[in-house]
Design an enzyme around this catalytic site. Structure first.
Site, PDB file in Angstrom:
ATOM      1  N   CYS A  56       0.816  -1.221   0.000  1.00 39.42           N
ATOM      2  CA  CYS A  56       0.000   0.000   0.000  1.00 39.42           C
ATOM      3  C   CYS A  56       0.852   1.275   0.000  1.00 39.42           C
ATOM      4  O   CYS A  56       0.339   2.364   0.257  1.00 39.42           O
ATOM      5  CB  CYS A  56      -0.916   0.003   1.220  1.00 39.42           C
ATOM      6  SG  CYS A  56       0.001   0.192   2.773  1.00 39.42           S
ATOM      7  N   CYS A  78      -2.261   2.193   4.408  1.00 40.62           N
ATOM      8  CA  CYS A  78      -3.252   1.442   5.193  1.00 40.62           C
ATOM      9  C   CYS A  78      -3.287   1.903   6.649  1.00 40.62           C
ATOM     10  O   CYS A  78      -4.200   1.537   7.391  1.00 40.62           O
ATOM     11  CB  CYS A  78      -2.969  -0.055   5.131  1.00 40.62           C
ATOM     12  SG  CYS A  78      -1.491  -0.586   6.010  1.00 40.62           S
ATOM     13  N   LEU A 267      -2.333  11.352  21.307  1.00 45.29           N
ATOM     14  CA  LEU A 267      -1.611  12.158  20.324  1.00 45.29           C
ATOM     15  C   LEU A 267      -1.178  11.225  19.200  1.00 45.29           C
ATOM     16  O   LEU A 267      -0.532  10.206  19.452  1.00 45.29           O
ATOM     17  CB  LEU A 267      -0.382  12.825  20.945  1.00 45.29           C
ATOM     18  CG  LEU A 267      -0.588  14.202  21.597  1.00 45.29           C
ATOM     19  CD1 LEU A 267      -1.535  14.103  22.780  1.00 45.29           C
ATOM     20  CD2 LEU A 267       0.745  14.783  22.019  1.00 45.29           C
ATOM     21  N   LEU A 274      -1.522   3.234  17.119  1.00 49.87           N
ATOM     22  CA  LEU A 274      -2.976   3.296  17.249  1.00 49.87           C
ATOM     23  C   LEU A 274      -3.663   2.653  16.054  1.00 49.87           C
ATOM     24  O   LEU A 274      -4.678   1.989  16.177  1.00 49.87           O
ATOM     25  CB  LEU A 274      -3.412   4.770  17.365  1.00 49.87           C
ATOM     26  CG  LEU A 274      -4.670   5.061  18.185  1.00 49.87           C
ATOM     27  CD1 LEU A 274      -4.465   4.655  19.628  1.00 49.87           C
ATOM     28  CD2 LEU A 274      -5.009   6.539  18.092  1.00 49.87           C
ATOM     29  N   ASP A 370      12.489  -1.340  20.054  1.00 51.59           N
ATOM     30  CA  ASP A 370      13.934  -1.512  20.166  1.00 51.59           C
ATOM     31  C   ASP A 370      14.671  -0.320  20.769  1.00 51.59           C
ATOM     32  O   ASP A 370      15.785  -0.474  21.282  1.00 51.59           O
ATOM     33  CB  ASP A 370      14.540  -1.792  18.785  1.00 51.59           C
ATOM     34  CG  ASP A 370      14.168  -3.169  18.268  1.00 51.59           C
ATOM     35  OD1 ASP A 370      13.908  -4.052  19.098  1.00 51.59           O
ATOM     36  OD2 ASP A 370      14.132  -3.352  17.046  1.00 51.59           O
ATOM     37  N   PHE A 805       0.285 -20.157  -5.477  1.00 52.49           N
ATOM     38  CA  PHE A 805       1.199 -21.199  -4.977  1.00 52.49           C
ATOM     39  C   PHE A 805       0.481 -22.463  -4.522  1.00 52.49           C
ATOM     40  O   PHE A 805       0.979 -23.184  -3.667  1.00 52.49           O
ATOM     41  CB  PHE A 805       2.063 -20.643  -3.838  1.00 52.49           C
ATOM     42  CG  PHE A 805       2.584 -19.259  -4.107  1.00 52.49           C
ATOM     43  CD1 PHE A 805       3.499 -19.034  -5.123  1.00 52.49           C
ATOM     44  CD2 PHE A 805       2.132 -18.171  -3.383  1.00 52.49           C
ATOM     45  CE1 PHE A 805       3.961 -17.750  -5.400  1.00 52.49           C
ATOM     46  CE2 PHE A 805       2.585 -16.891  -3.648  1.00 52.49           C
ATOM     47  CZ  PHE A 805       3.509 -16.674  -4.655  1.00 52.49           C
ATOM     48  N   VAL A1088       2.931 -27.867 -14.735  1.00 54.09           N
ATOM     49  CA  VAL A1088       2.633 -28.174 -16.137  1.00 54.09           C
ATOM     50  C   VAL A1088       1.560 -27.269 -16.732  1.00 54.09           C
ATOM     51  O   VAL A1088       1.201 -27.437 -17.900  1.00 54.09           O
ATOM     52  CB  VAL A1088       2.202 -29.655 -16.301  1.00 54.09           C
ATOM     53  CG1 VAL A1088       3.356 -30.585 -15.990  1.00 54.09           C
ATOM     54  CG2 VAL A1088       0.994 -29.967 -15.429  1.00 54.09           C
ATOM     55  N   GLU A1268       7.997 -25.287  -9.799  1.00 50.33           N
ATOM     56  CA  GLU A1268       8.087 -25.755  -8.413  1.00 50.33           C
ATOM     57  C   GLU A1268       9.466 -26.281  -8.033  1.00 50.33           C
ATOM     58  O   GLU A1268       9.814 -26.309  -6.852  1.00 50.33           O
ATOM     59  CB  GLU A1268       7.080 -26.883  -8.180  1.00 50.33           C
ATOM     60  CG  GLU A1268       5.631 -26.479  -8.351  1.00 50.33           C
ATOM     61  CD  GLU A1268       4.723 -27.694  -8.313  1.00 50.33           C
ATOM     62  OE1 GLU A1268       4.108 -27.932  -7.266  1.00 50.33           O
ATOM     63  OE2 GLU A1268       4.650 -28.415  -9.326  1.00 50.33           O
TER      64      GLU A1268
END
Length: 1337
Positions: A56, A78, A267, A274, A370, A805, A1088, A1268
């Protein structure tokens, strides 16, 4: 609250150079949905809704009236409230360039370098680099990689994306082929041992064709917004909806007054914290304060005490400030800044770093955040303000713990943060370990600081803080106090570890699991800090403190991935081939440019039709229970809700014989759909779904394979194969070993979630179904059956699919049924697009696997007998589990000729969502299992692993256990070529040398062979149809039954039509896959899909070419258009149906014999890794792949498939882990909790070679299906890691006959590197506590 006292302001911003005025701006509306619904800009994609995938991404441009600067940065739309955009200019992918106007070089290069496959992630990739290049016209490669940290791709393996953007870098990034001195972009001929007599080509694109970069062609920042920024500096902005008011004050004084009036108002700057709660309709805030325009909160100043950063400054800004400031200051002052910078380089993605504010990061106090531990350890100071005055508090452990005397008052705000200078006798370090190196929440992080008495190693002050352990950052305060006055020596370290483990406790049931690993990281980080400080003391006082030993030096530093570089080598077309003939050439994906401009249309991009309703489903919260009652009364009272659809509303059959569309009397897994709510908007439908009340009566669930075995709960009967005489084989063996392997499942994580739009027609009960599926015929069949209609009344359409997939074979049919029943009941069109968490909750993935082996072998490593028992967790319904377990049994031998073999397979029935097809279809599990056996034999004999592989590999013409004949010549060619190309033996010796010198870091290398079978074990699965029209102007329309999933099927069809009709590609077009043009198509899968549909297209084209014979003979020098015009005048049909009956395959499970697969392809991969024994982190250094693709119709597409599959395999084997609660609820439902490979996970050197001089008489043009095959080769990384772990264990005198289960995550790697730290942590006895998650394999 609403704006009672004043008229709300007009929200004014620009999108792609056009002014947008929103007079009733809703503070809860997010930019992504506004762009897609209100502005009809569908190029910006919904991928996850939590800012974790980058699909996005848009660019925000703002003007700072004080600094008089324009700033550009990427952002996750988003998460962005539209009210935060006042005065901003938004650029979406449509604004960067378009086919209709002008393509930007960023878009053009990505397409021409084959950097898109399904294309769903591509607009986000474009926007991330576009924002970077707008700020830095010639960025560094480090900046380019950093810009892509927040973007996920499930298809390409990232290599072509990086290659395309490397062309913008200021550095020369030529990738030199080993030993040749040539660049892969030079298009030179390169020889190899198998290439006699053919031309070999390297590189897949030609940089000489790239458009030049012209910054003058970009949008200018709107002058009107500059004027607005100047004029509205002192104006308060207010935007209101019925329940929320957004206030953007212009001064600190006003903000403080508002905070005093509304102390509970949050804020919001970037909305990255949020915004993650937005899916909860009940969690809202009546007042939201937006302090972005307050000068005091944007301040950046260098003072005598340190750097002052405004609380509203974003994390990317903080990073840039630190990068600019550090070189200007004495090194001793910058220790905390260097630690912060280290964390900022891996924290989140660039979009989040550009949005999230420092103040928000601090005040939200997330456990995995962190920066907080290091800010606290570094004695940072918070400047607070309220209408009662100003004060300063330390950002310390008590603040982070929320202690009242050390916390912010409700009426206060953080204005700025002082990050002080460090001192000479102070050492500060930051550590983190996450499931993925970048853009992943930390499992554990830490900030550590020690202050010594000047010139000594006597501790004066000590701070140790950890995140990822409790609900917020925790401090080992008591431990630190006890260590004051101690010397910095081994005895202190031993005491510190003991004290920390006593003080920082983690309960065995802790959320997030990995309990023993997290405990180990506490002391592992402490040990690394101890050594870093010792090293620092030596550097400061070299004559007083000894240098670290080489062993200890190896513990310093985290693993850092370099800039990835790739090589692609393939056989060129014959010199005599016409330049117009595209077959065999690296032609760009047919939709490549449209992918990059956002003009490629996916299901949820289809414009809303008149009267369209949105649908949300209600799913089971129980794994196994009876449904006692369903109360929909409250849901029907929700404004906008039109109706609720249940099993009672299905006119015909509710699903199929195996699975219900709507659960009726009983639920058999968490996530099973019970009913659906249809409403005018998706928000209303979701709100209504929450109001549905369901009463359950619990039944006992079966969740894990071991429970299914205990309860004899199976989906199908046992599948069994035998070869030779197993009893005699074991008797003749020198040794016999037994063991087990557990392997977790895997989420498909296609970037486009399941989506369907159903449009009822006005007559005959006809329905158009637009659906993201691999199997349109099954959708048509199930919808018709549910509505009690003939299939000819249901028209299925699929233009393209944004990744699948295997995950969109079975389930989309049920989603289509649900939407169709709703459309039938309401008489209105219905859109059902699953949100990421619901998609992951409802759909299953790859089957978890449990294998038991007994292997007899000789002293030379030759395996004489093997007895395998294989179990898969099939989930609650049959789905594809029967086929998967059959394929595991058929393919478990991989490349090895085991003379006496017995394989038994069982598909377990459990109360989990049904697992289904996934790329490789059982072989990734079976292959890892047999390779584990090979490693066990090599370990027991003490022989090199590659020697044990070689002695057991098939040789020459052979037969499988089910008596299918094949020739292993190309298996050996790939193996030998890989040994040479990878320089395996030389590098293996270097790995051993490295490991002798490094105790805490180890390297590993592994080479893996592969025999892969494509297709299905029944002929009718291989049939295909096509329809080719030639129009009077000579243009050609090709239609076929295959579906574009990103594998380039349509591109190859156009190449084939061009070749067969001998016309340029520009004459040929593909529209869509539809049941109205080509009926009864089989699912596009099994590697295939392309070749069987190619046969049908070829058949149709050859029919047409033959019809034109008389015209061509009469006018041999005529133009194509003349021939077509004349044919029409002669009443020759210019439309033809093509058909391919299919490959002859069969498998008789009674006789245990058959020709189960059309053909085999072969490959080999060599990978080298380095692991960090203290944390379990690893980096992929290099991978060489040799693949027998025979004649490649399109080398760019085929190599892209190999690379993408390989990286997906690396994800399965080393990274991706699904967790289920003891109640059967999936706990990993977003990219925040489920980690697929990112840019940081690809090998630094990624080399792919297509084996030349290979042919395949079965497939079209002697090609092979490679969609694959590359997946299993990702296991070479798994076994390289195992090789490194074995080196650790050998050095430490630990048993070498150990088994590593999959995925080989940081946790498993670390805990296998057993040491003093893993031994000192407390252990919990299983059964004495309720775990957060259970093992289902």
């Amino acid at each position: 609250m609403a704006c009672h006292d004043k008229q709300p302001d007009d929200l004014i911003f620009f999108v792609n150079g056009k002014k947008v005025i929103e007079r009733q701006a809703d503070p809860e509306e997010l930019l992504l949905y506004y762009l897609r619904k209100e502005l009809r800009l569908s190029g910006t994609k919904y991928g996850c809704g939590v800012g974790g995938c980058g699909a996005c991404t848009v660019m925000l441009s703002t003007y700072d009236p004080v600094a008089k600067k324009i700033r550009h940065h990427p952002a996750n739309s988003c998460l962005l409230p539209i009210c935060s955009l006042h005065g901003a200019a938004v650029t979406t992918v449509e604004g960067v360039g378009s086919i209709k106007k002008r393509i930007n070089p960023i878009q053009e290069r990505l397409a021409k370098c084959h950097g898109s496959q399904c294309g769903f992630c591509t607009p986000g990739m474009v926007m991330s680099i576009y924002a970077l290049v707008r700020n830095h016209v010639k960025p560094s490669m480090e900046q380019i990689i950093s810009a892509l940290d927040g973007n996920l791709c499930r298809c390409t393996g990232y290599r072509p994306i990086i290659d395309s953007y490397a062309s913008f870098a200021k550095e020369q990034t030529c990738c030199q082929l080993r030993g040749t001195g040539q660049c892969c972009l030079d298009q030179e001929e390169l020889g190899c041992s198998s290439s006699a007599g053919v031309r070999i080509r390297s590189g897949l694109c030609n940089p000489a064709e790239f458009l030049p970069v012209d910054p003058t062609q970009e949008f200018i920042f709107p002058p009107e917004l500059m004027r607005m920024a100047q004029e509205q500096q002192k104006k308060t902005l207010t935007f209101c909806s019925k329940r929320t008011t957004w206030i953007s004050p212009s001064s600190l004084k006003e903000l403080l007054e508002l905070k005093a009036k509304y102390p509970k108002a949050p804020l919001v700057v970037g909305n990255t914290s949020l915004g993650l709660n937005k899916n909860d309709h009940d969690a809202y805030h009546p007042i939201i304060l937006h302090p972005l325009r307050i000068p005091e909160m944007q301040v950046v100043s260098i003072t005598d005490d340190g750097i002052v950063i405004g609380a509203a400054c974003c994390l990317a800004q903080l990073r840039d400030i630190l990068m600019e400031t550090i070189p200007k200051l004495p090194n001793e002052k910058t220790k905390i800044y260097q630690a912060l910078l280290q964390q900022l380089r891996t924290l989140a993605g660039e979009q989040i770093r550009s949005m999230a504010s420092l103040g928000g990061h601090i005040v939200s106090r997330g456990s995995a955040w962190d920066l907080n531990p290091i800010l606290s350890a570094g004695k940072s100071v918070l400047s607070l303000a309220s209408n009662g005055g100003k004060r300063q508090i330390f950002l310390n452990d008590q603040f982070l713990a929320g202690h009242k005397h050390a916390d912010i008052e409700p009426k206060e705000v953080i204005v700025s943060v002082l990050i002080p200078y460090s001192t000479k006798d102070e050492f500060i370090s930051a550590f983190r370990q996450a499931d993925r190196q970048k853009n992943a929440f930390s499992v554990v992080n830490a900030g550590l600081r020690v202050l010594f008495s000047p010139g000594t190693d006597t501790i004066v002050d000590l701070s140790i803080l950890y995140g990822g352990i409790g609900s917020t950052t925790l401090s080992a305060r008591k431990s630190c106090e006890k260590l004051i006055g101690r010397q910095w020596d081994d005895q202190m370290l031993s005491e510190a570890c003991k004290l920390v483990l006593e003080e920082i406790s983690l309960p065995p049931s802790a959320s997030g699991g990995k309990v023993e690993y997290r405990r180990t990281l506490l002391v592992s980080f402490l040990f690394r800090f101890y050594l870093e400080v010792l090293h620092g003391l030596h550097q400061m006082y070299p004559f007083r403190y000894a240098e670290l030993s080489q062993d200890k030096m190896s513990a310093l530093g985290m693993l850092q991935s370099g800039v990835p570089q790739g090589v692609q080598v393939y056989q060129d077309v014959d010199r005599g081939q016409s330049p117009q003939d595209p077959v065999g050439r690296p032609i760009m994906h047919q939709s490549g440019i449209k992918h990059t401009t956002g003009e490629a249309v996916y299901i949820d991009d289809i414009r809303p039709v008149d009267g369209e309703l949105s649908l949300a489903v209600v799913t089971s919260i129980k794994a196994h229970a009876k449904i006692k009652s369903i109360d929909i009364s409250e849901a029907l009272q929700v404004p906008g809700v039109i109706n609720v659809v249940t099993a009672k509303d299905v006119p015909g059959k509710n699903g199929n014989d195996e699975e219900e569309a709507f659960a009726k009397d009983k639920v058999i897994c968490v996530g099973q759909i019970i009913c659906a709510v249809v409403a005018e908007t998706l928000t209303q439908a979701k709100c209504g779904a929450k109001k549905v009340k369901i009463v359950y009566e619990d039944l006992q669930p079966v969740l894990a394979i071991k429970d299914a075995i205990k309860h004899n709960s199976y989906i199908t009967e046992e599948r069994k194969l035998e070869k030779g005489d197993i009893e005699k084989g074991f008797k003749s063996a020198d040794k016999i070993i037994e063991g087990e392997l557990h392997m977790g499942g895997q989420e498909h994580f296609y970037l486009e979630t399941n989506s369907v739009v159903v449009i009822p027609r006005m007559e005959d009960k006809e329905m158009d179904v637009y659906v993201s599926t691999q199997h349109a015929t099954e959708v048509q069949k199930l919808v018709a059956s549910a509505l009690n209609l003939q299939s000819n009344k249901v028209m299925c359409h699929t233009k393209r699919v944004g990744g699948a997939f295997g995950g969109k074979i079975t389930k989309p049919s049920f989603f289509a049924v649900i939407a169709a029943v709703a459309a039938n009941k309401t008489g209105r069109p219905v859109r059902f697009a699953l949100e990421r968490d619901m998609d992951m909750l409802i759909t299953g993935g790859r089957h978890p696997f449990f294998g038991k082996y007994k292997v007899g072998f000789m002293k030379n490593g030759r395996i004489m007998a093997a007895d395998f028992q294989c179990y898969i967790n099939g989930g609650c319904t049959k789905d594809e589990s029967e086929l998967v377990i059959e394929y595991i049994v058929l393919k478990v031998d991989n490349a090895y000729n085991i003379p006496n073999l017995r394989v038994r397979g069982h598909a377990c029935k459990t109360n989990l969502p049904s697992n289904t097809a996934f790329r490789g279809f059982g072989f990734p599990q079976a292959g890892l299992f047999v390779e584990t056996c090979i490693v066990a034999v090599a370990t027991k004999t003490g022989l090199p692993h590659e020697k044990v592989r070689e002695i057991n590999m098939y040789k020459g013409v052979n037969r499988t256990a089910f008596e299918e004949e094949f020739d292993a010549e190309n298996l050996w060619k790939c193996w030998k070529e890989c040994l040479v190309k990878s320089d395996y033996h030389s590098r293996n010796a270097k790995v051993e040398e490295f490991n002798k010198k490094n105790y805490w870091k180890k390297k590993g290398i592994a080479i893996i062979p592969m025999k892969f079978s494509v297709g299905f074990n029944a002929t009718y699965f291989h049939q295909a149809g096509a329809l080719v029209h030639i129009y009077l102007d000579g243009s050609v329309l090709v239609t076929h039954g295959g579906i574009e999933l990103g594998q380039g099927i349509h591109t190859k069809m156009l190449q084939i039509a061009s070749h067969e009709l001998k016309i340029p590609l520009s004459y040929i077009h593909f529209c869509e896959t539809s049941s109205t043009t080509v009926p009864n198509g089989k699912y596009t899968a099994g590697s295939v899909g392309t070749e069987i549909n190619a046969r049908a297209v070829q058949d149709a084209c050859q029919i047409l070419w033959k019809r034109l014979d008389p015209i061509r003979r009469k006018n041999p020098k005529g133009k194509w258009e003349d021939w077509i015009s004349e044919a029409h005048k002669k009443s020759i049909s210019l439309s033809a149906t093509g058909y391919f009956k299919g490959y002859e395959t069969n498998m008789n499970w009674e006789t245990k014999k058959g020709h189960a697969f059309p053909y085999f392809l072969y490959g080999a991969a060599c990978s080298e890794v380095e692991i960090d024994c203290l944390t379990g982190a690893h980096k992929n250094i290099r991978t060489d792949i040799v693949m027998d693709a025979s004649f490649s119709i399109n080398p760019a597409i085929d190599i892209g498939q190999i690379e993408g599959a390989f990286i997906q395999g690396v994800g399965l084997y080393t990274l991706e882990e699904i967790y289920f609660s003891p109640e059967g609820e999936q706990l990993t439902l977003s990219p925040d909790t489920y980690k697929i490979p990112a840019v940081c996970d690809i090998p630094e050197q990624f080399h792919v070679y297509l084996l030349p001089n290979s042919c395949n008489s079965i497939a079209i043009y002697s090609s092979k299906g490679v969609g694959e095959a590359g997946f299993f080769l990702g296991s070479s990384v798994f076994f390289a890691i195992r090789d490194a772990v074995a080196a650790v264990r050998k050095e430490r005198g630990l048993p070498l006959d150990f088994t590593l289960n999959s995925p080989l995550t940081v946790e498993r790697i670390r805990m296998a590197c057993d040491d003093i730290f893993t031994k000192m942590i407390p252990k919990d006895k299983p059964g004495t506590y309720k775990p957060w998650a259970i093992d289902i394999s």
